[in-house]
Design an enzyme around this catalytic site. Sequence first.
Site, PDB file in Angstrom:
ATOM      1  N   LYS A 161     -55.648   6.698  19.085  1.00  0.00           N
ATOM      2  CA  LYS A 161     -55.786   7.543  20.271  1.00  0.00           C
ATOM      3  C   LYS A 161     -55.592   6.685  21.518  1.00  0.00           C
ATOM      4  O   LYS A 161     -56.007   5.512  21.534  1.00  0.00           O
ATOM      5  CB  LYS A 161     -57.208   8.145  20.234  1.00  0.00           C
ATOM      6  CG  LYS A 161     -57.541   9.179  21.282  1.00  0.00           C
ATOM      7  CD  LYS A 161     -58.963   9.729  21.042  1.00  0.00           C
ATOM      8  CE  LYS A 161     -59.343  10.832  21.993  1.00  0.00           C
ATOM      9  NZ  LYS A 161     -60.709  11.368  21.721  1.00  0.00           N
ATOM     10  N   SER A 168     -60.724  16.479  21.426  1.00  0.00           N
ATOM     11  CA  SER A 168     -59.736  15.811  22.246  1.00  0.00           C
ATOM     12  C   SER A 168     -58.794  14.894  21.460  1.00  0.00           C
ATOM     13  O   SER A 168     -57.728  14.551  21.969  1.00  0.00           O
ATOM     14  CB  SER A 168     -60.420  14.974  23.326  1.00  0.00           C
ATOM     15  OG  SER A 168     -61.178  13.939  22.765  1.00  0.00           O
ATOM     16  N   SER A 187     -64.750  15.719  18.986  1.00  0.00           N
ATOM     17  CA  SER A 187     -63.330  15.392  19.175  1.00  0.00           C
ATOM     18  C   SER A 187     -62.617  14.751  17.999  1.00  0.00           C
ATOM     19  O   SER A 187     -61.399  14.648  18.027  1.00  0.00           O
ATOM     20  CB  SER A 187     -63.165  14.485  20.384  1.00  0.00           C
ATOM     21  OG  SER A 187     -63.140  15.274  21.531  1.00  0.00           O
TER      22      SER A 187
HETATM   23  N1  GLN Z   1     -64.669  19.280  23.533  1.00  0.00           N
HETATM   24  C1  GLN Z   1     -65.801  18.497  23.935  1.00  0.00           C
HETATM   25  C2  GLN Z   1     -65.656  18.159  25.403  1.00  0.00           C
HETATM   26  O1  GLN Z   1     -64.760  18.608  25.982  1.00  0.00           O
HETATM   27  C3  GLN Z   1     -65.902  17.250  23.107  1.00  0.00           C
HETATM   28  C4  GLN Z   1     -64.906  16.235  23.485  1.00  0.00           C
HETATM   29  C5  GLN Z   1     -65.080  14.957  22.749  1.00  0.00           C
HETATM   30  O2  GLN Z   1     -65.726  14.892  21.712  1.00  0.00           O
HETATM   31  N2  GLN Z   1     -64.544  13.903  23.340  1.00  0.00           N
HETATM   32  O3  GLN Z   1     -66.418  17.438  25.965  1.00  0.00           O
END
Ligand code: GLN
Length: 485
Positions: free
Chosen positions: A78, A153, A177
């Site tokens: 990532k 994400s 994420s």
């Molecule tokens: N979707 C969640 C957020 O927007 C989790 C994102 C993540 O785990 N980085 O914060």
Amino acid sequence: MTIYDLTLAELRTKLDNRELSAVEVAEAYRARIAATDQDVNAYITVCDESAMAEAKLADQALAAGEIAPLTGLPIAAKDIFNTAGLKTTCASRILENYIAPYDATVIARIKEQKAVITGKLNMDEFAMGSSNENSAFGATRNPWNLNHVPGGSSGGSAACVASRQAAAALGTDTGGSIRQPASHCGVVGLKPTYGRVSRYGVIAYASSLDQVGPITRDVRDSALLLQAIAGHDPADSTSIDTPVPDYQATLTQELTGLKVGLPAEYFIDGLDEDVRRAVEQAVATYKELGAEIVEVSLPHTSYAVACYYLIATAEASSNLARYDGVRYGVRTDQAENLIDMYMQSRAAGFGAEVKRRIMLGTYALSSGYYDAYYLKAQKVRTMIRQDFLDAFAKVDVLLTPVAPTPAFTIGEKTNDPLQMYLSDIYTIPVNLAGTCAMSLPCGFSAAGLPIGLQLIGKPFEEATILRTAHAFEQATEWHKRKPEF
Ligand code: GLN
């Protein structure tokens, strides 16, 4: 045999007995990425040249008999992990040209083993999102249906592994994420316990929640990659100095007598019928495998999303202060004075969702509101953690859905942040509690989209969820399906 269909473990065998060379594997992936990424958009940076150079070094190591578990294996990361010499953008305009002077610890660890880094993967900007639509470099598409999101994400990481553009990937999970995109793309994603894997060199979103983990094609590969990255790191004061077990060694243990808890609060209205059916089918499989199913309660579940969006945004507002055009970030050349320079650089550099989170978090931390919001959220967090500890006094693992629905379509939730936030309703509590959990394939929707099963473990009991997941995988065929496109 198609090279890019092989798992990490299968590639390991073929590299070790010289059926394949690391260069051949890297070339197969280079061709695969070139043929498919215009559709998927999983990569922000593709490492053609450096990957070939690393593959050559891996072949030399193999020839010399200096073989580590990841030597020659193609792995992508990532774009949140600092990588010396390669861009690390966090999918943000503000870091568009940023090249870190050092490697994140997890990158250094896989490089030490002479893994081949195929590239840096798309994501929601600063890891804020559940669909990968918040990337400054365009949305990633779900390889099972290109009109759908891959989740987020770490959407690029999950889509990359599902579409055979790397054998495995590293992601991060702050509120889901790793698990939610893994679920939406039909791959295996593991969020380790907070403190299990070093966060050094990982661009911070919400430091008390962020954790690094593997996204792989199957459970054995998850164990293999976790083994490589887990363990104490003196450079990260939150990494825990506790021994890392041999995850492969316990993978095949029987499940007889294992207590699997079903939290009542996770099987509620709003859960998609296809998802419910797939998860109930998984429960039946676990019964057949000898597990004892126990109903449990996590009574504070309904507060988790609100609690998370106070704590995560508060931490983000502080962590993202460094992108000011001076310490980090693209600087505007239009500014009239210093304050104007900060404002213009940040206004141009951050996307809408990141700005929304910074404002929410700054508000929650402001004097007068701190006690009502931030402090209250911390208290609620303690209660949520206690819910898990109480449940784990009765059971060994918890079994739940990963996401309330299969992958939604691109654009479906972009104008409704609250709906987007609710897609993490089943994953967020795990981060608040700081424990470990995995998503693994357990079925498909009527429309042919993958559905994931979540297994939540006790703190530092990744080995238990790995073996619980492995038994399910052995008994089912879901992980063998792959998207054709
Ligand atoms: N979707 C969640 C957020 O927007 C989790 C994102 C993540 O785990 N980085 O914060």
